[in-house]
Design a protein around this motif. Structure first.
Motif, PDB file in Angstrom:
ATOM      1  N   ALA A 153       8.865  -3.742 -41.343  1.00  0.00           N
ATOM      2  CA  ALA A 153       8.065  -3.793 -40.332  1.00  0.00           C
ATOM      3  C   ALA A 153       7.029  -2.602 -40.351  1.00  0.00           C
ATOM      4  O   ALA A 153       7.642  -1.444 -40.860  1.00  0.00           O
ATOM      5  N   GLY A 154       6.040  -2.737 -39.765  1.00  0.00           N
ATOM      6  CA  GLY A 154       5.109  -1.650 -39.738  1.00  0.00           C
ATOM      7  C   GLY A 154       4.240  -1.307 -40.866  1.00  0.00           C
ATOM      8  O   GLY A 154       4.372  -1.823 -42.060  1.00  0.00           O
ATOM      9  N   ALA A 155       3.095  -0.504 -40.782  1.00  0.00           N
ATOM     10  CA  ALA A 155       2.180   0.142 -41.610  1.00  0.00           C
ATOM     11  C   ALA A 155       1.802   1.377 -41.136  1.00  0.00           C
ATOM     12  O   ALA A 155       1.175   1.198 -40.094  1.00  0.00           O
ATOM     13  N   PHE A 156       1.790   2.494 -41.939  1.00  0.00           N
ATOM     14  CA  PHE A 156       1.668   3.760 -41.143  1.00  0.00           C
ATOM     15  C   PHE A 156       0.546   4.642 -41.800  1.00  0.00           C
ATOM     16  O   PHE A 156      -0.343   4.880 -41.240  1.00  0.00           O
ATOM     17  N   ARG A 157       0.535   4.772 -43.331  1.00  0.00           N
ATOM     18  CA  ARG A 157      -0.668   5.095 -43.867  1.00  0.00           C
ATOM     19  C   ARG A 157      -1.252   4.258 -45.047  1.00  0.00           C
ATOM     20  O   ARG A 157      -1.805   4.742 -45.889  1.00  0.00           O
ATOM     21  N   THR A 158      -1.322   3.139 -44.449  1.00  0.00           N
ATOM     22  CA  THR A 158      -2.193   2.052 -45.302  1.00  0.00           C
ATOM     23  C   THR A 158      -2.656   0.871 -44.241  1.00  0.00           C
ATOM     24  O   THR A 158      -2.269   0.962 -42.993  1.00  0.00           O
ATOM     25  N   ASN A 159      -3.514   0.009 -44.597  1.00  0.00           N
ATOM     26  CA  ASN A 159      -3.745  -0.927 -43.588  1.00  0.00           C
ATOM     27  C   ASN A 159      -2.676  -1.904 -43.396  1.00  0.00           C
ATOM     28  O   ASN A 159      -1.840  -2.264 -44.358  1.00  0.00           O
ATOM     29  N   GLY A 160      -2.941  -2.608 -42.402  1.00  0.00           N
ATOM     30  CA  GLY A 160      -1.891  -3.635 -41.775  1.00  0.00           C
ATOM     31  C   GLY A 160      -2.186  -4.881 -42.824  1.00  0.00           C
ATOM     32  O   GLY A 160      -3.158  -4.959 -43.523  1.00  0.00           O
ATOM     33  N   ASN A 161      -1.513  -6.065 -42.176  1.00  0.00           N
ATOM     34  CA  ASN A 161      -1.745  -7.443 -42.943  1.00  0.00           C
ATOM     35  C   ASN A 161      -1.969  -8.564 -41.952  1.00  0.00           C
ATOM     36  O   ASN A 161      -2.187  -9.665 -42.337  1.00  0.00           O
ATOM     37  N   VAL A 162      -2.326  -8.102 -40.757  1.00  0.00           N
ATOM     38  CA  VAL A 162      -2.991  -8.872 -39.662  1.00  0.00           C
ATOM     39  C   VAL A 162      -4.410  -8.990 -39.753  1.00  0.00           C
ATOM     40  O   VAL A 162      -5.173  -8.044 -39.503  1.00  0.00           O
ATOM     41  N   GLN A 163      -5.039 -10.386 -39.847  1.00  0.00           N
ATOM     42  CA  GLN A 163      -6.403 -10.505 -40.298  1.00  0.00           C
ATOM     43  C   GLN A 163      -6.651 -11.694 -39.045  1.00  0.00           C
ATOM     44  O   GLN A 163      -6.478 -12.825 -39.385  1.00  0.00           O
ATOM     45  N   THR A 164      -7.010 -11.457 -37.752  1.00  0.00           N
ATOM     46  CA  THR A 164      -7.172 -12.368 -36.679  1.00  0.00           C
ATOM     47  C   THR A 164      -8.347 -11.685 -35.763  1.00  0.00           C
ATOM     48  O   THR A 164      -8.856 -10.543 -35.830  1.00  0.00           O
ATOM     49  N   PHE A 165      -8.686 -12.674 -34.836  1.00  0.00           N
ATOM     50  CA  PHE A 165      -9.571 -12.100 -33.701  1.00  0.00           C
ATOM     51  C   PHE A 165      -9.117 -11.176 -32.884  1.00  0.00           C
ATOM     52  O   PHE A 165      -7.903 -11.021 -32.565  1.00  0.00           O
TER      53      PHE A 165
END
Length: 309
Positions: A153-165
């Motif tokens: 879980a999570g993303a701290f010092r990098t981009n996330g992987n959610v791409q949505t409105f």
């Protein structure tokens, strides 16, 4: 005495590969599996989960059905994958799975397994954390029965992987699916280790890895896992989307934690747009452990070795 493992996953290919990996680990006992209807449709995902237990001669392991549907749904195209998995040659003709509506609820199974355990339990989560949080809200005294929670879980010092409105791209999907439960879990300050995108980004599913795995095709698990990973090469939403060994890496932490670099941090979870589900470092937040690096070569070799059976 074996380490007791209670697993909660959400039925995607990576989750099912992780379940298989747990079942190859010596000195561990899988005492239950609960399935969250996040990156899956629950009925075929329960069938896949049961079939993999059958394949490994472990069909006595208790299964729990998640009935909570989160806040932010995964794309339908991703969720449909277990339908394909159940039709693979090694799984389609296995004996019929139980009625998916007869399983106990996932939170109730978690409560039952923690209550009856004679030693502390390690909880592995490769999907959202909602089932565990609902169980602990119902029976908070069971926090004392948890040895460690390992969560992809999570993303701290990098981009996330959610791409949505209405989202700024900072969140990872397992947290974004239910940001409120995620924030609650972090606030409990249990022995929580997150395996975030910061480290899973180091372990893509490469054709070189799949080629090496294919040289082990005479081994049942190498054959099956090779087929499962091959199904990820056309992953939605687009042709350039890379499939990583997100859940496999988190699961491997159970067996090779010394190969990870970890850090104790204070962090929190956002529960509102535009960054709902973002895990962020916060000096006023809650203490937890995050993995920041891993011995990549050792990890790939470990996976190849465990599936060579």
């Amino acid at each position: 005495m074996p380490k007791l493992i209670l697993m909660d996953h959400d039925g995607a290919i990576d989750d099912l590969l992780s379940q298989l990996l747990v079942l190859t680990m010596p000195d561990t006992e899988l005492i239950g599996v609960t399935v969250t209807p996040a990156d899956c449709y629950i009925e075929p995902a329960l069938e896949s989960t049961y079939k993999l237990l059958q394949l490994m001669g472990k069909e006595q392991v208790a299964l729990g059905r998640g009935d909570y549907y989160g806040i932010n749904a995964f794309p339908n195209e991703w969720r449909a994958r277990p339908e394909i998995i159940n039709a693979l040659p090694m799984l389609i003709n296995l004996p019929k799975s139980p009625d998916p509506y007869l399983y106990p609820s996932a939170p109730d199974l978690i409560i039952d397994k923690l209550s009856s355990a004679t030693q502390k339990v390690t909880i592995l989560m490769t999907g959202p954390c909602s089932n565990l949080v609902m169980a602990l809200e119902k029976a908070p005294e069971l926090k004392a029965k948890i040895d460690e929670i390992v969560w992809m879980a999570g993303a701290f010092r990098t981009n996330g992987n959610v791409q949505t409105f209405q989202h700024d791209g900072s969140a990872e999907w397992n947290v974004f699916w239910d940001p409120i439960s995620s924030q609650k879990l972090v606030s409990y300050e249990l022995p929580l280790t997150l395996i975030p995108l910061d480290v899973t980004n180091h372990v893509p599913v490469t054709k070189k890895f799949l080629s090496t795995l294919a040289t082990q095709i005479d081994y049942k698990l190498s054959n099956l896992t090779g087929q499962l990973w091959a199904l990820t090469l056309d992953t939605i939403p687009s042709y350039h989307y890379t499939y990583f060994m997100w859940d496999l890496l988190a699961t491997s932490y159970l067996a090779m934690s010394e190969q990870f670099t970890t850090e104790i941090v204070k962090a929190n979870v956002s529960t509102r747009p535009p960054n709902a589900g973002q895990t962020y470092l916060d000096s006023n937040g809650y203490e937890l452990k995050i993995a920041t690096d891993v011995n990549v070569g050792y990890f790939y070799e470990y996976i190849l070795k465990q599936y060579k059976q």
